[in-house]
Design a protein around this motif. Structure first.
Motif, mmCIF file in Angstrom:
data_model
loop_
_atom_site.group_PDB
_atom_site.id
_atom_site.type_symbol
_atom_site.label_atom_id
_atom_site.label_comp_id
_atom_site.label_asym_id
_atom_site.label_seq_id
_atom_site.Cartn_x
_atom_site.Cartn_y
_atom_site.Cartn_z
ATOM 1 N N CYS A 3 -19.681 -9.437 -5.275
ATOM 2 C CA CYS A 3 -20.692 -9.963 -4.359
ATOM 3 C C CYS A 3 -21.887 -9.012 -4.338
ATOM 4 O O CYS A 3 -21.728 -7.808 -4.205
ATOM 5 C CB CYS A 3 -20.093 -10.113 -2.956
ATOM 6 S SG CYS A 3 -21.305 -10.626 -1.714
ATOM 7 N N ARG A 4 -23.080 -9.578 -4.467
ATOM 8 C CA ARG A 4 -24.273 -8.739 -4.448
ATOM 9 C C ARG A 4 -24.664 -8.317 -3.035
ATOM 10 O O ARG A 4 -25.512 -7.460 -2.843
ATOM 11 C CB ARG A 4 -25.427 -9.446 -5.147
ATOM 12 C CG ARG A 4 -25.851 -10.710 -4.494
ATOM 13 C CD ARG A 4 -27.017 -11.359 -5.218
ATOM 14 N NE ARG A 4 -27.010 -12.766 -4.833
ATOM 15 C CZ ARG A 4 -27.341 -13.743 -5.611
ATOM 16 N NH1 ARG A 4 -27.736 -13.491 -6.826
ATOM 17 N NH2 ARG A 4 -27.293 -14.968 -5.175
ATOM 18 N N HIS A 5 -24.038 -8.941 -2.000
ATOM 19 C CA HIS A 5 -24.356 -8.606 -0.614
ATOM 20 C C HIS A 5 -23.442 -7.500 -0.079
ATOM 21 O O HIS A 5 -23.907 -6.559 0.566
ATOM 22 C CB HIS A 5 -24.251 -9.848 0.280
ATOM 23 C CG HIS A 5 -25.144 -10.960 -0.165
ATOM 24 N ND1 HIS A 5 -26.509 -10.910 -0.023
ATOM 25 C CD2 HIS A 5 -24.874 -12.138 -0.789
ATOM 26 C CE1 HIS A 5 -27.039 -12.012 -0.517
ATOM 27 N NE2 HIS A 5 -26.054 -12.787 -0.993
ATOM 28 N N CYS A 6 -22.110 -7.632 -0.330
ATOM 29 C CA CYS A 6 -21.177 -6.664 0.241
ATOM 30 C C CYS A 6 -20.447 -5.837 -0.819
ATOM 31 O O CYS A 6 -19.788 -4.859 -0.500
ATOM 32 C CB CYS A 6 -20.174 -7.347 1.168
ATOM 33 S SG CYS A 6 -19.015 -8.445 0.318
ATOM 34 N N GLY A 7 -20.497 -6.238 -2.080
ATOM 35 C CA GLY A 7 -19.883 -5.487 -3.158
ATOM 36 C C GLY A 7 -18.411 -5.776 -3.384
ATOM 37 O O GLY A 7 -17.789 -5.180 -4.260
ATOM 38 N N LYS A 8 -17.817 -6.666 -2.644
ATOM 39 C CA LYS A 8 -16.395 -6.981 -2.814
ATOM 40 C C LYS A 8 -16.226 -7.887 -4.034
ATOM 41 O O LYS A 8 -17.123 -8.631 -4.407
ATOM 42 C CB LYS A 8 -15.859 -7.685 -1.563
ATOM 43 C CG LYS A 8 -15.940 -6.812 -0.339
ATOM 44 C CD LYS A 8 -14.651 -6.831 0.376
ATOM 45 C CE LYS A 8 -14.801 -5.868 1.542
ATOM 46 N NZ LYS A 8 -13.683 -5.770 2.333
ATOM 47 N N GLU A 9 -15.025 -7.832 -4.616
ATOM 48 C CA GLU A 9 -14.717 -8.656 -5.776
ATOM 49 C C GLU A 9 -14.423 -10.096 -5.328
ATOM 50 O O GLU A 9 -13.709 -10.310 -4.356
ATOM 51 C CB GLU A 9 -13.508 -8.084 -6.519
ATOM 52 C CG GLU A 9 -13.297 -8.736 -7.853
ATOM 53 C CD GLU A 9 -12.208 -8.044 -8.685
ATOM 54 O OE1 GLU A 9 -11.907 -8.584 -9.746
ATOM 55 O OE2 GLU A 9 -11.670 -7.013 -8.263
ATOM 56 N N VAL A 10 -14.999 -11.038 -6.039
ATOM 57 C CA VAL A 10 -14.809 -12.468 -5.747
ATOM 58 C C VAL A 10 -14.485 -13.200 -7.049
ATOM 59 O O VAL A 10 -14.712 -12.672 -8.137
ATOM 60 C CB VAL A 10 -16.065 -13.088 -5.082
ATOM 61 C CG1 VAL A 10 -16.300 -12.515 -3.708
ATOM 62 C CG2 VAL A 10 -17.277 -12.924 -5.946
ATOM 63 N N PHE A 11 -13.977 -14.431 -6.917
ATOM 64 C CA PHE A 11 -13.691 -15.249 -8.100
ATOM 65 C C PHE A 11 -14.994 -15.594 -8.814
ATOM 66 O O PHE A 11 -16.041 -15.739 -8.189
ATOM 67 C CB PHE A 11 -12.977 -16.548 -7.702
ATOM 68 C CG PHE A 11 -11.585 -16.332 -7.192
ATOM 69 C CD1 PHE A 11 -10.574 -15.929 -8.054
ATOM 70 C CD2 PHE A 11 -11.278 -16.530 -5.853
ATOM 71 C CE1 PHE A 11 -9.286 -15.740 -7.586
ATOM 72 C CE2 PHE A 11 -10.002 -16.342 -5.388
ATOM 73 C CZ PHE A 11 -8.993 -15.944 -6.249
ATOM 74 N N ASP A 12 -14.893 -15.764 -10.121
ATOM 75 C CA ASP A 12 -16.088 -16.094 -10.905
ATOM 76 C C ASP A 12 -16.647 -17.474 -10.545
ATOM 77 O O ASP A 12 -17.837 -17.712 -10.683
ATOM 78 C CB ASP A 12 -15.761 -16.068 -12.400
ATOM 79 C CG ASP A 12 -15.528 -14.656 -12.909
ATOM 80 O OD1 ASP A 12 -16.034 -13.714 -12.264
ATOM 81 O OD2 ASP A 12 -14.847 -14.511 -13.942
ATOM 82 N N GLU A 13 -15.786 -18.386 -10.070
ATOM 83 C CA GLU A 13 -16.222 -19.743 -9.754
ATOM 84 C C GLU A 13 -16.779 -19.869 -8.343
ATOM 85 O O GLU A 13 -17.247 -20.938 -7.949
ATOM 86 C CB GLU A 13 -15.047 -20.724 -9.886
ATOM 87 C CG GLU A 13 -14.501 -20.861 -11.291
ATOM 88 C CD GLU A 13 -13.457 -19.776 -11.592
ATOM 89 O OE1 GLU A 13 -12.843 -19.236 -10.661
ATOM 90 O OE2 GLU A 13 -13.270 -19.469 -12.772
#
Length: 156
Positions: A3-13
């Motif tokens: 995530c560009r806002h919080c930096g946490k990892e998220v799914f690509d979709e």
């Protein structure tokens, strides 16, 4: 992907970050299905059926005229003319009835579709006129049947 806002990892979709709720990608909006105009379709169907009915009425009228010509040849043509005239009368009547009855069916459908749509008066008027003509031709054909049966009874 992160995530560009919080930096946490998220799914690509993912479109939205599950942690902070920030938008990651453009969210596609559902496009409404194009509305089809039912009355325009009814008018088109009515126009097609009425045109087919008009053509069938023309063919039926041609065979009906063949019957009349066969009648004239039968009365004025001597022995050979009687034979040819009788065949022209019979086949002219049979085929005029076939085409008139098919035209009556198609004319009825065109008439119904013409009445359903209310916007286009020209289509409705055409459907009504063609329907009436096809009913008249079918009625004349039925009366011709009685006429032919009377002639056959008188000639016996």
């Amino acid at each position: 992907m992160f995530c560009r806002h919080c930096g946490k990892e998220v799914f690509d979709e993912a479109f939205v970050c599950p942690s902070c709720g920030g938008q990651l990608r453009h969210i596609p909006t559902a496009q409404p299905a194009p509305q089809t105009n039912r009355r325009a379709k009814f008018a088109k169907v009515s126009r097609i059926l009425s045109t087919v009915t008009a053509i069938l009425n023309g063919v039926a009228l041609g065979f009906w005229l063949m019957k009349i010509i066969g009648t004239v040849i039968g009365f004025k043509g001597g022995e050979t003319g009687e034979h040819v005239g009788a065949w022209m009368m019979v086949y002219g009547w049979i085929f005029s009835m076939i085409f008139a009855l098919i035209a009556c069916e198609a004319g009825t459908a065109g008439f119904v579709f013409g009445l359903i749509q209310k916007d286009n008066r020209k289509v409705k008027r055409f459907a009504i006129i063609v329907f009436v003509v096809s009913v008249v031709l079918a009625t004349v054909g039925v009366f011709d049947l009685f006429h032919l049966s009377l002639i056959s009874e008188l000639s016996v």
